[in-house]
Write an enzyme that holds these catalytic residues in place. Structure first.
Site, PDB file in Angstrom:
ATOM      1  N   LYS A  51       1.095 -20.997  -3.804  1.00 15.27           N
ATOM      2  CA  LYS A  51       0.732 -20.326  -2.554  1.00 15.27           C
ATOM      3  C   LYS A  51      -0.685 -20.694  -2.140  1.00 15.27           C
ATOM      4  O   LYS A  51      -0.957 -20.895  -0.952  1.00 15.27           O
ATOM      5  CB  LYS A  51       0.880 -18.804  -2.721  1.00 15.27           C
ATOM      6  CG  LYS A  51       2.349 -18.373  -2.725  1.00 15.27           C
ATOM      7  CD  LYS A  51       2.590 -16.991  -3.324  1.00 15.27           C
ATOM      8  CE  LYS A  51       4.112 -16.762  -3.434  1.00 15.27           C
ATOM      9  NZ  LYS A  51       4.478 -15.506  -4.121  1.00 15.27           N
ATOM     10  N   GLN A  95       2.154 -10.197  -6.124  1.00 15.61           N
ATOM     11  CA  GLN A  95       3.160 -10.987  -6.842  1.00 15.61           C
ATOM     12  C   GLN A  95       3.986 -10.081  -7.756  1.00 15.61           C
ATOM     13  O   GLN A  95       3.435  -9.284  -8.523  1.00 15.61           O
ATOM     14  CB  GLN A  95       2.470 -12.101  -7.647  1.00 15.61           C
ATOM     15  CG  GLN A  95       3.425 -13.078  -8.313  1.00 15.61           C
ATOM     16  CD  GLN A  95       4.274 -13.870  -7.334  1.00 15.61           C
ATOM     17  OE1 GLN A  95       3.821 -14.255  -6.266  1.00 15.61           O
ATOM     18  NE2 GLN A  95       5.528 -14.104  -7.682  1.00 15.61           N
ATOM     19  N   ASP A 118       5.337 -10.412   2.910  1.00 23.98           N
ATOM     20  CA  ASP A 118       6.522 -10.610   2.062  1.00 23.98           C
ATOM     21  C   ASP A 118       7.782 -10.040   2.728  1.00 23.98           C
ATOM     22  O   ASP A 118       8.900 -10.393   2.347  1.00 23.98           O
ATOM     23  CB  ASP A 118       6.319  -9.884   0.724  1.00 23.98           C
ATOM     24  CG  ASP A 118       6.161 -10.828  -0.451  1.00 23.98           C
ATOM     25  OD1 ASP A 118       6.629 -11.979  -0.355  1.00 23.98           O
ATOM     26  OD2 ASP A 118       5.587 -10.405  -1.470  1.00 23.98           O
TER      27      ASP A 118
HETATM   28  N1  GUN Z   1       8.440 -12.760  -7.181  1.00 21.98           N
HETATM   29  C1  GUN Z   1       9.496 -13.591  -7.018  1.00 21.98           C
HETATM   30  N2  GUN Z   1       9.661 -13.889  -5.718  1.00 21.98           N
HETATM   31  C2  GUN Z   1       8.693 -13.239  -5.042  1.00 21.98           C
HETATM   32  C3  GUN Z   1       8.334 -13.171  -3.668  1.00 21.98           C
HETATM   33  O1  GUN Z   1       8.959 -13.745  -2.773  1.00 21.98           O
HETATM   34  N3  GUN Z   1       7.248 -12.405  -3.374  1.00 21.98           N
HETATM   35  C4  GUN Z   1       6.568 -11.729  -4.333  1.00 21.98           C
HETATM   36  N4  GUN Z   1       5.538 -10.979  -3.946  1.00 21.98           N
HETATM   37  N5  GUN Z   1       6.861 -11.775  -5.607  1.00 21.98           N
HETATM   38  C5  GUN Z   1       7.921 -12.524  -5.964  1.00 21.98           C
END
Ligand code: GUN
Length: 282
Positions: A51, A95, A118
């Site tokens: 990211k 996350q 998200d």
């Molecule tokens: N963990 C696995 N996929 C995701 C996601 O798309 N966003 C977040 N915040 N955590 C994750």
């Protein structure tokens, strides 16, 4: 044929970089994404690094905040609230998964709706299911872009989604429904999974287990989207939920792992962040 999420995201990120440059010119600053990483789970560390790299390519300011997995729920909630109040921050991502002593739902709900890039906030989820304007979760959004890239006409087709998670299965089923597919959601308790998946013109697999889908479970000519990210127990290599090589011989196209859905998730996060920034300027 393989649908390269990697190639598509390179193209989309180049377009976004131009958009960000224009926005910066117009508003005097770039969009700002804050990412919170709790603990050191290798999968999460790798996602968060991805990211940050994508942010750099697109020209988004990225602040990654690392906290030990001993952080209390209250400390994490306070951090989220601090970022909510910070005018310079446009998007917040925590996350997942979080350590077990922290209530994930509480943390997701604490993120202000406007900064929920998200698309996990309950009000965003509700808006999706009521067909109102909303931020769509990154993986489902990326999957729809991959289907478009594959030239797949969705209306009237049979779509089968294997998996019913809040992050992927449920929202992608809703997006496919909104695109006028006839949608079936299969899961761990589905009897004779192959009988269900063989009906699919569009097969989306998001269960998190290698070898879930074999060639005999796929309709000839289907489009297969493999959302799984697993370690192959024999080789230790990254693999999806689908037996890619054998399914490739039956399907019209398939997304590889790695290089399929993963890069698209990150790219859609960039798009959601730019959108959040732009909404704030109005
Ligand atoms: N963990 C696995 N996929 C995701 C996601 O798309 N966003 C977040 N915040 N955590 C994750």
């Amino acid at each position: 044929m393989r649908i390269s999420g990697k190639d598509l995201s390179v193209r989309l990120k180049a377009e976004m970089a131009e958009r960000v440059a224009q926005l910066k010119e117009k508003y005097g600053r770039e969009p700002h994404l804050a990412v919170i990483l709790v603990g050191e789970d290798p999968g999460s560390v790798s996602y968060v690094t991805g990211k940050a790299k994508a942010s750099e390519v697109v020209g988004i300011r990225n602040t990654t905040i690392r906290r030990p997995d001993t952080i209390s729920e209250k400390e994490l909630l306070d951090l989220v609230r601090e970022l909510n109040a910070d005018e310079s921050v446009d998007g917040i991502l925590v996350q997942l998964p979080l350590p077990r002593h922290i209530d994930e739902n509480k943390v997701i709900e604490a993120i202000s709706l406007e900064k929920d890039v998200d698309g996990f906030h309950p009000l965003n989820v509700a808006a999706l299911w009521q067909k109102r304007p909303c931020t769509v979760a990154c993986t489902p959004k990326g999957i729809m872009k991959l289907l478009q890239e594959a030239g797949e006409e969705i209306a009237g087709k049979r779509a089968v989604v294997v998996g019913r998670s809040n992050i992927v299965g449920l929202p992608v089923a809703k997006l496919l429904l909104d695109a006028n597919a006839t949608v079936t959601i299969a899961h761990s308790r589905t009897k004779d999974l192959g009988e269900v998946t063989r009906q699919a013109d569009i097969l989306v697999v998001a269960v998190g287990h290698p070898h879930t889908i074999t060639a005999d479970m796929v309709k000839p000519g289907a489009v297969v989207i493999d959302v799984g990210v697993n370690r192959n127990p024999d080789t230790g290599k990254l693999c999806g939920d689908v037996d890619t090589e054998e399914v490739e011989a039956v399907a019209r196209c398939i997304t590889p792992v790695p290089g399929g859905v993963g890069p698209m998730t990150i790219t859609c996060l960039m798009e959601n962040t730019i959108d959040a920034f732009e909404r704030k300027q109005r």
